[in-house]
Scaffold this active site. Structure first.
Site, PDB file in Angstrom:
ATOM      1  CG  ASP A 277      -1.762   1.215   1.347  1.00 34.77           C
ATOM      2  OD1 ASP A 277      -2.696   1.321   0.543  1.00 34.77           O
ATOM      3  OD2 ASP A 277      -1.497   2.081   2.212  1.00 34.77           O
ATOM      4  CD  GLU A 319      -2.327   2.182  -3.526  1.00 38.96           C
ATOM      5  OE1 GLU A 319      -3.168   3.014  -3.879  1.00 38.96           O
ATOM      6  OE2 GLU A 319      -1.586   2.378  -2.539  1.00 38.96           O
TER       7      GLU A 319
HETATM    8  C1  GLC Z   1      -3.778   3.606  -0.589  1.00 35.34           C
HETATM    9  C2  GLC Z   1      -5.188   3.112  -0.367  1.00 35.34           C
HETATM   10  C3  GLC Z   1      -6.038   4.253   0.092  1.00 35.34           C
HETATM   11  C4  GLC Z   1      -5.457   4.821   1.353  1.00 35.34           C
HETATM   12  C5  GLC Z   1      -3.977   5.172   1.189  1.00 35.34           C
HETATM   13  C6  GLC Z   1      -3.300   5.407   2.502  1.00 35.34           C
HETATM   14  O1  GLC Z   1      -3.711   4.529  -1.614  1.00 35.34           O
HETATM   15  O2  GLC Z   1      -5.691   2.537  -1.533  1.00 35.34           O
HETATM   16  O3  GLC Z   1      -7.370   3.850   0.299  1.00 35.34           O
HETATM   17  O4  GLC Z   1      -6.168   5.982   1.718  1.00 35.34           O
HETATM   18  O5  GLC Z   1      -3.247   4.128   0.575  1.00 35.34           O
HETATM   19  O6  GLC Z   1      -3.063   4.214   3.182  1.00 35.34           O
END
Ligand code: GLC
Length: 638
Positions: A277, A319
């Site tokens: 993430d 991500e």
């Molecule tokens: C990622 C997640 C998002 C979250 C962010 C902070 O982008 O997809 O939902 O707010 O990380 O953890």
């Protein structure tokens, strides 16, 4: 004392695992991956200092690895491309919204299997902080499950049941930050210097102000700025996201060692894929926007090599919602090629599909995709139309200019169009995080609502609804036909609309991303095949795409998609050249019929061709009539 070397690490591992039946396997994997581990560590730290602790983690995780997962390691080593295969299809859901709790997932595995799902991402389920927690992305404890969802045993149990059904499990690993209530942050707040050094804490505004000059704001509306004053630590804490999400200091090797152990812990509960993430933010550098720094990739390589040794069935998914120039590095470029994440979200494709549908023009999509560097053949894009997050209109100025458009103007158009504010828009969405300083505004809404189904229902016009359903199917056909691992966001297969009930929950009301995170409506999921209901129509269309994928080896992610438009900018072509037989995909991005002359879709010769989504044979001779939102996947008949 001589510095600790790779060979010393091997000796230490051999002695820690001396009586383990799989010692030879582990040492063979160490021999294969230790150089990558070393190189990753050495780029950032003194590798000889960090390696002993990492070897201890490797041994401890392996010793606790259950026998069925050790068997899974062997199987996955023999089939390393499982996530690239044409029949791989992902589903993304919050455990509670999909099934109540972890045990509830078990009773819905048949539903997923019927659809053709082979990969399930269960959204954050580790214990978050109490109250607002950013949808679970403010983790308080990485080693326990949110109590209302079940326990770690339930998680392992569900993973086993999924594996038996041929479904791999993805879990989130939030590694840019922890909740302010996490033990490490709590210890830092009591003044423990060891844990204080896990975070970025500054005594006054000097450094925060210097950094802020180049930092964007992720949540300008509800968490402006990137630093938060904390009385307990008597300093400014780096908080990229919300003020209760404390960014970790990855320059401290103890943070890496902690996460190597957490990765092994989750893998030993049955995780097949770890979603990294917000990984782009993990390394900070003054004078930059502190995203996509080279150290991020070195550290990912180290963690990935460690995982390869201790739990090789595990893959990583990055991500990184960043620009086209930066995102490819998360799949590995240069020295990191093939050594970092196996999967990365294709944010650009998602944005470009919505852009092409609004503009009824595929030129910008084709231009933007043509600028991507090649990805390693062992990696894959995770393609998607919607996810739990908002859509940021990441249109590159140079790409827009290449088709004669103004980048800022097009971004504004898209934001207004998908908020339903543009004259003639089919979409029902809302602005997210409007930033008056930059003019930037993102969009919330479900796939069906953004594709026009919500407004078509409201209009009561049957023909408008038909068009909207076709538009949604066309969009999903591009996602499923791109090659890579397509991800279906829960409820999209039933055409679920925006849900505003989050406004009743104070912990959610301020964040309209919850409007596109509805609870699963299982009454919609009951099949009434010929009912004509939106849910049935959409489910059938998605299932057809999945079935078509299964018979098309050309969709294996190891080859790239070439995208171009015909003389008619509303007609987009994806071409996938593959040794097992090539695939040509044709999309009409508009609600009007288009006429193509032979040669317009040049790879297709006149004569009969098989269209895989409908399963029919089309004869190309003379002009080809392309119905509104047609989506054709064509191969020459055998
Ligand atoms: C990622 C997640 C998002 C979250 C962010 C902070 O982008 O997809 O939902 O707010 O990380 O953890």
């Amino acid at each position: 004392m001589a510095a600790f070397s790779i060979a010393d690490g091997r000796r230490r591992l051999a002695s820690l695992l001396a009586t383990d039946p799989d010692l030879t396997d582990v040492l063979t994997r160490y021999d294969r991956w230790a150089p990558d581990l070393w190189d990753g560590l050495a780029t950032v730290y003194d590798a000889s200092e960090v390696l002993p602790a990492i070897v201890d983690v490797l041994a401890a995780v392996h010793l606790k690895r259950p026998a069925p997962l050790r068997q899974r390691d062997r199987e996955r080593i023999l089939r390393p491309d499982w996530f690239q295969a044409a029949d791989a299809v992902g589903y993304v859901a919050y455990t509670d919204l999909f099934a109540g709790d972890l045990q509830g997932i078990r009773s819905h595995i048949d539903y997923l299997s019927d659809l053709g799902i082979t990969y399930l991402h269960l959204m954050p389920l580790l214990t978050p902080r109490p109250g607002a927690n950013d949808g679970g992305y403010a983790v308080m404890d990485y080693r326990s499950v949110r109590s209302d969802l079940g326990s770690m045993d339930d998680l392992a149990d569900v993973a086993g049941a999924l594996h038996s059904a041929g479904i791999s499990l993805t879990l989130d690993l939030v590694l840019n930050h922890v909740a302010r209530e996490h033990e490490w942050a709590a210890k830092a707040r009591t003044g423990d210097p060891h844990y204080r050094d896990y975070f970025h804490i500054y005594p006054d505004r000097t450094m925060p102000d210097a950094f802020e000059k180049d930092l964007p704001e992720v949540f300008p509306a509800f968490a402006p700025g990137n630093f938060t004053w904390d009385d307990d630590v008597d300093g400014w804490v780096w908080t990229t996201f919300n003020e209760w999400q404390w960014d970790l200091n990855w320059a401290n090797p103890d943070v890496l060692i902690e996460f190597a152990d957490i990765i092994g812990f989750l893998a030993n509960r049955g995780a097949d894929c770890i979603r990294l993430d917000a990984i782009a933010f993990t390394w900070k550098r003054l004078g930059t926007n502190s995203q996509n720094q080279p150290e991020v990739h070195a550290l990912t390589q180290a963690l990935r090599a460690a995982a390869r040794i201790m739990c090789p069935a595990l893959i990583f998914k990055a991500e990184a919602i960043v620009g086209p120039q930066d995102v490819v590095a998360y799949l590995g470029q240069g020295a990191h090629a093939g050594k970092v994440s196996e999967l990365a979200y294709h944010n650009s494709l998602m944005v470009q599909i919505w852009s092409a549908l609004a503009a009824r023009d595929g030129r910008l999509l084709a231009t933007a995709l043509s600028r991507f560097n090649p990805i390693p053949v062992t990696s894959a894009w995770a393609t998607y139309l919607r996810c739990h997050d908002d859509i940021g209109w990441a249109i590159d100025d140079a790409d827009a200019a290449a088709v004669g458009w103004d980048g800022f103007g097009h971004r504004s158009f898209l934001a207004d169009f998908y908020a339903g504010e543009f004259d003639g828009s089919f979409a029902s969405g809302m602005h997210f995080q409007s930033n008056p300083a930059t003019g930037d505004r993102r969009t919330s809404g479900t796939a069906a609502s953004l594709a026009g189904i919500e407004s078509a229902v409201a209009s009561g016009h049957a023909a408008t609804l038909e068009t909207a359903l076709d538009r949604l199917t066309c969009a999903y056909a591009m996602v499923f036909g791109f090659g890579g691992l397509p991800l279906l966001y829960m409820g999209d297969e039933l055409g679920m609309l925006n849900d505003h009930s989050y406004l009743d929950d104070p912990a959610k009301a301020g964040d309209n991303r919850w409007m596109h995170r509805p609870a699963m409506d299982w009454t919609l999921a009951e099949r009434h095949a010929s009912s004509g209901r939106i849910a049935d129509r959409t489910f059938t269309a998605i299932k057809r795409l999945i079935r078509a994928r299964q018979e098309l080896p050309a969709l294996h992610a190891s080859v790239a998609t070439e995208a171009f438009v015909t003389d008619d900018p509303a007609v987009l072509v994806f071409q996938r050249r593959h040794a097992a037989g090539s695939l040509v995909e044709v999309y009409n991005l508009s609600e009007t019929t288009r006429v193509l002359w032979p040669g317009a879709i040049s790879p297709i010769e006149p004569g009969p061709v098989r269209e895989h989504i409908s399963g029919e044979t089309i004869t190309i001779a003379g002009p080809v009539i392309l119905p509104p939102y047609a989506a054709w996947w064509l191969t020459a008949p055998e």
